[in-house]
Design an enzyme around this catalytic site. Structure first.
Site, mmCIF file in Angstrom:
data_model
loop_
_atom_site.group_PDB
_atom_site.id
_atom_site.type_symbol
_atom_site.label_atom_id
_atom_site.label_comp_id
_atom_site.label_asym_id
_atom_site.label_seq_id
_atom_site.Cartn_x
_atom_site.Cartn_y
_atom_site.Cartn_z
ATOM 1 N N GLU A 157 0.834 -1.212 0.000
ATOM 2 C CA GLU A 157 0.000 0.000 0.000
ATOM 3 C C GLU A 157 0.863 1.254 0.000
ATOM 4 O OE1 GLU A 157 -2.802 0.012 -0.988
ATOM 5 O OE2 GLU A 157 -4.287 0.055 0.605
ATOM 6 N N THR A 174 -5.124 7.798 -4.839
ATOM 7 C CA THR A 174 -5.165 7.995 -3.384
ATOM 8 C C THR A 174 -4.192 9.096 -2.968
ATOM 9 O OG1 THR A 174 -5.877 5.732 -2.987
ATOM 10 C CG2 THR A 174 -4.814 6.845 -1.153
#
Ligand code: HSE
Length: 307
Positions: free
Chosen positions: A128, A181
């Site tokens: 991530e 993101t």
């Protein structure tokens, strides 16, 4: 040679009042990955089907997560990974998390399960980190554990699985736009005024209580985000209209799914979830924005083996 297939579920992070700490797992939306042992050590990504993603393991979310785990185990085993990417990157339903969680789950199965699902979370977080610059766990935790998860602490990492009321359904609409993101995090402020923080933690506590008492009305009232949504919603065309349409159709609450642009709504029962989906889609149809819907129970298991 042994080849393992893994389903890697999509997830909804934040759930309005739990920025970076809450997430839930969808049942049947997700990627598929295949794992086989290779003779020499390291990670080889032999195939990525779908969007153009790097196959260099150091540049690929799945590769980074798998390499971190291999290093930790100090093993000379190597793995070949194939990725069938069905969750579009930048969708807000945990595309990178599905790859990272799938990678560590599949590798763990291939190696005879040396680690628990809880222990896998930290390695998936490293994937991530490559994708968004932040090692947040609110997608990878529900992707690995299923259900609804709460990150009680990042350091040390402590993840709690919360009770899921039986009639809880989630509807997600993904307008076919990409929102990275990292870009959606860049609009956030470092400081939160105390008045907003008070509202946010009041809602977060109430949401946890509502899940355990299966109090759907309280759950709906708790689905308010005073921190990220006001700053991020301008990045999502039609957000306010879609949210209003969901609430008018009977959703318990609605907000940005993860960092967007997907929008989620929690609903009591499948008929409401389907009605809400239709109303949300009407808004994007009218705006001429193609969209994709996911209507799901909260999944009881996360990443899982497939035949
Ligand atoms: N908590 C993360 C964020 C989730 O909102 O940036 C990203 O999917």
């Amino acid at each position: 040679m042994k080849k393992i297939g893994v389903f890697c579920p999509a997830t909804v992070a934040n759930i309005s009042c739990g920025f970076d700490v809450l997430g839930l797992c969808l049942e049947n939306s997700g990627d598929v990955m295949y794992f086989s042992e290779k003779k020499d050590p390291g990670v080889h990504i032999s195939r990525v089907q779908g969007p153009p993603l790097p196959t260099d393991p150091e540049q690929n979310v799945a590769g980074v997560a798998a390499l971190a785990m291999l290093r930790h185990l100090g093993t000379s085993h190597g793995v070949t990974i194939e990725i069938e990417k069905r969750i579009k990157p930048g969708s807000g339903i945990g595309s990178s998390a599905a790859s990272a969680a799938g990678a560590v789950f599949g590798l763990n199965e291939l190696l005879g399960r040396p680690l628990s699902r809880q222990e896998l979370i930290g390695f998936a977080m490293q994937g991530e980190s490559l994708a968004s610059g932040a090692a947040h766990a609110d997608n990878v935790a529900p992707a690995l554990l299923g259900g609804i998860t709460l990150i009680r602490s990042y350091d040390p990492l402590e993840v709690i699985s919360l009770h899921v009321p039986p009639e809880l359904w989630v509807t997600v609409i993904h307008p076919q736009l990409e929102l990275k993101t990292a870009d959606a995090r860049a609009v956030l402020k470092d400081q939160v005024p105390l008045t907003k923080a008070i509202r946010q933690w009041g809602n977060l506590g109430a949401l946890v209580s509502a899940l355990y008492t299966e109090n759907y009305e309280l759950l709906g009232r708790s689905l308010t985000d005073h921190i990220a949504e006001p700053l991020r919603s301008p990045l999502i065309p039609g957000f306010t209209e879609v949210k209003m349409a969901a609430l008018e159709a009977g959703a318990l609450g609605s907000g940005i799914s993860g960092s967007g642009p997907s929008i989620f709504a929690l609903c009591k029962g499948k008929p409401v979830a389907e009605l809400v989906a239709g109303k949300m889609k009407t808004i994007y149809d009218a705006l001429g924005v193609p969209s994709e819907l996911h209507i799901s129970r909260i999944a009881t298991t996360g990443t899982r083996l497939i035949p």
